[in-house]
Design a protein around this motif. Structure first.
Motif, mmCIF file in Angstrom:
data_model
loop_
_atom_site.group_PDB
_atom_site.id
_atom_site.type_symbol
_atom_site.label_atom_id
_atom_site.label_comp_id
_atom_site.label_asym_id
_atom_site.label_seq_id
_atom_site.Cartn_x
_atom_site.Cartn_y
_atom_site.Cartn_z
ATOM 1 N N VAL A 21 -31.462 -88.635 20.877
ATOM 2 C CA VAL A 21 -30.857 -88.044 19.681
ATOM 3 C C VAL A 21 -31.543 -86.749 19.269
ATOM 4 O O VAL A 21 -30.973 -85.961 18.530
ATOM 5 N N MET A 22 -32.774 -86.531 19.763
ATOM 6 C CA MET A 22 -33.501 -85.323 19.400
ATOM 7 C C MET A 22 -34.329 -84.841 20.579
ATOM 8 O O MET A 22 -34.719 -85.618 21.459
ATOM 9 N N LYS A 23 -34.613 -83.545 20.555
ATOM 10 C CA LYS A 23 -35.551 -82.931 21.475
ATOM 11 C C LYS A 23 -36.617 -82.204 20.659
ATOM 12 O O LYS A 23 -36.341 -81.696 19.574
ATOM 13 N N GLN A 24 -37.813 -82.163 21.179
ATOM 14 C CA GLN A 24 -38.902 -81.451 20.501
ATOM 15 C C GLN A 24 -40.058 -81.239 21.458
ATOM 16 O O GLN A 24 -40.120 -81.845 22.526
ATOM 17 N N ARG A 25 -40.947 -80.361 21.073
ATOM 18 C CA ARG A 25 -42.187 -80.143 21.818
ATOM 19 C C ARG A 25 -43.357 -80.475 20.902
ATOM 20 O O ARG A 25 -43.382 -80.066 19.738
ATOM 21 N N TRP A 26 -44.335 -81.222 21.435
ATOM 22 C CA TRP A 26 -45.593 -81.465 20.737
ATOM 23 C C TRP A 26 -46.650 -80.619 21.407
ATOM 24 O O TRP A 26 -46.826 -80.677 22.629
ATOM 25 N N SER A 27 -47.378 -79.829 20.622
ATOM 26 C CA SER A 27 -48.355 -78.923 21.233
ATOM 27 C C SER A 27 -49.678 -78.935 20.486
ATOM 28 O O SER A 27 -49.763 -79.326 19.324
ATOM 29 N N ARG A 28 -50.724 -78.488 21.203
ATOM 30 C CA ARG A 28 -52.093 -78.390 20.677
ATOM 31 C C ARG A 28 -52.516 -79.701 20.026
ATOM 32 O O ARG A 28 -52.983 -79.742 18.895
ATOM 33 N N LEU A 29 -52.356 -80.789 20.769
ATOM 34 C CA LEU A 29 -52.663 -82.119 20.238
ATOM 35 C C LEU A 29 -54.146 -82.427 20.363
ATOM 36 O O LEU A 29 -54.763 -82.209 21.421
ATOM 37 N N LEU A 30 -54.708 -82.967 19.304
ATOM 38 C CA LEU A 30 -56.072 -83.480 19.299
ATOM 39 C C LEU A 30 -56.014 -84.978 19.017
ATOM 40 O O LEU A 30 -55.550 -85.395 17.953
ATOM 41 N N PHE A 31 -56.473 -85.778 19.981
ATOM 42 C CA PHE A 31 -56.505 -87.230 19.819
ATOM 43 C C PHE A 31 -57.939 -87.665 19.532
ATOM 44 O O PHE A 31 -58.794 -87.612 20.433
ATOM 45 N N LEU A 32 -58.203 -88.067 18.293
ATOM 46 C CA LEU A 32 -59.520 -88.570 17.904
ATOM 47 C C LEU A 32 -59.423 -90.071 17.694
ATOM 48 O O LEU A 32 -58.509 -90.547 17.006
ATOM 49 N N HIS A 33 -60.363 -90.821 18.258
ATOM 50 C CA HIS A 33 -60.329 -92.276 18.137
ATOM 51 C C HIS A 33 -61.709 -92.855 17.865
ATOM 52 O O HIS A 33 -62.713 -92.382 18.416
ATOM 53 N N TRP A 34 -61.689 -93.876 17.017
ATOM 54 C CA TRP A 34 -62.884 -94.643 16.684
ATOM 55 C C TRP A 34 -62.632 -96.115 16.990
ATOM 56 O O TRP A 34 -61.533 -96.640 16.739
ATOM 57 N N ARG A 35 -63.670 -96.788 17.484
ATOM 58 C CA ARG A 35 -63.605 -98.230 17.672
ATOM 59 C C ARG A 35 -63.733 -98.897 16.307
ATOM 60 O O ARG A 35 -64.612 -98.538 15.510
ATOM 61 N N VAL A 36 -62.866 -99.867 16.019
ATOM 62 C CA VAL A 36 -62.790 -100.483 14.691
ATOM 63 C C VAL A 36 -62.754 -102.001 14.845
ATOM 64 O O VAL A 36 -62.223 -102.535 15.829
ATOM 65 N N ASP A 37 -63.302 -102.691 13.862
ATOM 66 C CA ASP A 37 -63.251 -104.151 13.843
ATOM 67 C C ASP A 37 -61.788 -104.611 13.834
ATOM 68 O O ASP A 37 -61.031 -104.239 12.937
ATOM 69 N N PRO A 38 -61.368 -105.415 14.810
ATOM 70 C CA PRO A 38 -59.974 -105.871 14.827
ATOM 71 C C PRO A 38 -59.543 -106.569 13.543
ATOM 72 O O PRO A 38 -58.378 -106.463 13.138
ATOM 73 N N ASP A 39 -60.465 -107.277 12.878
ATOM 74 C CA ASP A 39 -60.105 -107.989 11.652
ATOM 75 C C ASP A 39 -59.732 -107.044 10.524
ATOM 76 O O ASP A 39 -59.044 -107.438 9.577
#
Length: 249
Positions: A21-39
């Protein structure tokens, strides 16, 4: 609930039937992740969705990027409407059938029309924000202030110098964090929906991140992660097809 196996994680990368239904471009992506308590994260998911873990660990992501050429299929991009900024806070989950995807805690955006459309068409928790973007490829400066907040989240990032562009190896942490092609959302009466995107696998490199912020996590009512992100990845761009929501059975 049995977690997704590798075959299920690979299967969601396949283009779904039907027309996007749509087209788009995602650019200059920064993926930051931290480990977190599942609870900490499990109570954030509605019934029918289950926290997805990598080697027993849960992960919380903050992802700023640019949205470009956003338009319905068969229509052209419109200056002033089709280019804007977005920053999302995300956790990872799977449904009762073992299909892995993303549960968004928030999506900050500086395009008011996009915010209202995404809230109504895709049932996502978009938030109005003031946002700025500038700098060169190797030194992007990204600013975000959600409406109603007084502090500004600031990011300075780019690709690590001389880093080799690669695709995530199936089974790796990078594959777990990046290769997500389903979003889950919730409508009236607690009904769950999934929406699929389709694009080539992310061509990523380690990010050189000189400044980051966990304020968006705080804005969502969670304790801010302590210390530097355990994973910081940079992607130049991907071209994306967006498919319509489907009711989860």
């Amino acid at each position: 609930m049995t977690p997704p196996d590798l075959a299920q994680r690979l299967a969601v990368r396949e283009r779904p039937p039907g027309r996007p239904v749509m087209k788009q471009r995602w650019s200059r992506l920064l993926f930051l992740h931290w480990r977190v308590d599942p609870d900490l994260l499990r109570p954030l998911l509605p019934p029918g969705l289950h926290l997805d873990l990598h080697e027993g660990a849960a992960w919380l992501g903050v992802v700023p990027f640019r949205m470009e050429r956003v338009r319905p299929v068969l229509l052209p991009a419109v200056p002033g409407l089709s280019w804007f900024l977005e920053l999302n806070v995300r956790i990872y989950c799977h449904d009762d059938h073992g299909r892995p995807g993303v549960w968004f805690l928030s999506l900050d955006c500086n395009q008011p029309v996009a915010v209202e459309l995404a809230r109504n068409l895709f049932l996502l928790p978009y938030q109005h924000a003031r946002m700025r973007y500038g700098g060169e490829l190797a030194a992007t400066r990204y600013h975000c202030m959600r409406h109603g907040e007084e502090a500004e989240a600031v990011y300075e990032y780019g690709p690590a110098p001389s880093a080799e562009v690669r695709n995530a190896e199936p089974g790796s942490l990078e594959f777990f964090l990046l290769e997500r092609y389903l979003l889950f959302s919730q409508g009236r009466g607690g009904k769950l929906y999934s929406g699929q995107v389709n694009h080539t696998p992310y061509p990523w490199v380690p990010a050189d991140c000189g400044k980051w912020s966990t304020l968006p996590v705080k804005w969502d009512g969670l304790p801010e992660p302590q210390g530097a992100p355990e994973s910081a990845l940079w992607v130049d761009h991907v071209d994306v097809h967006i498919f319509p929501l489907r009711r989860l059975e």
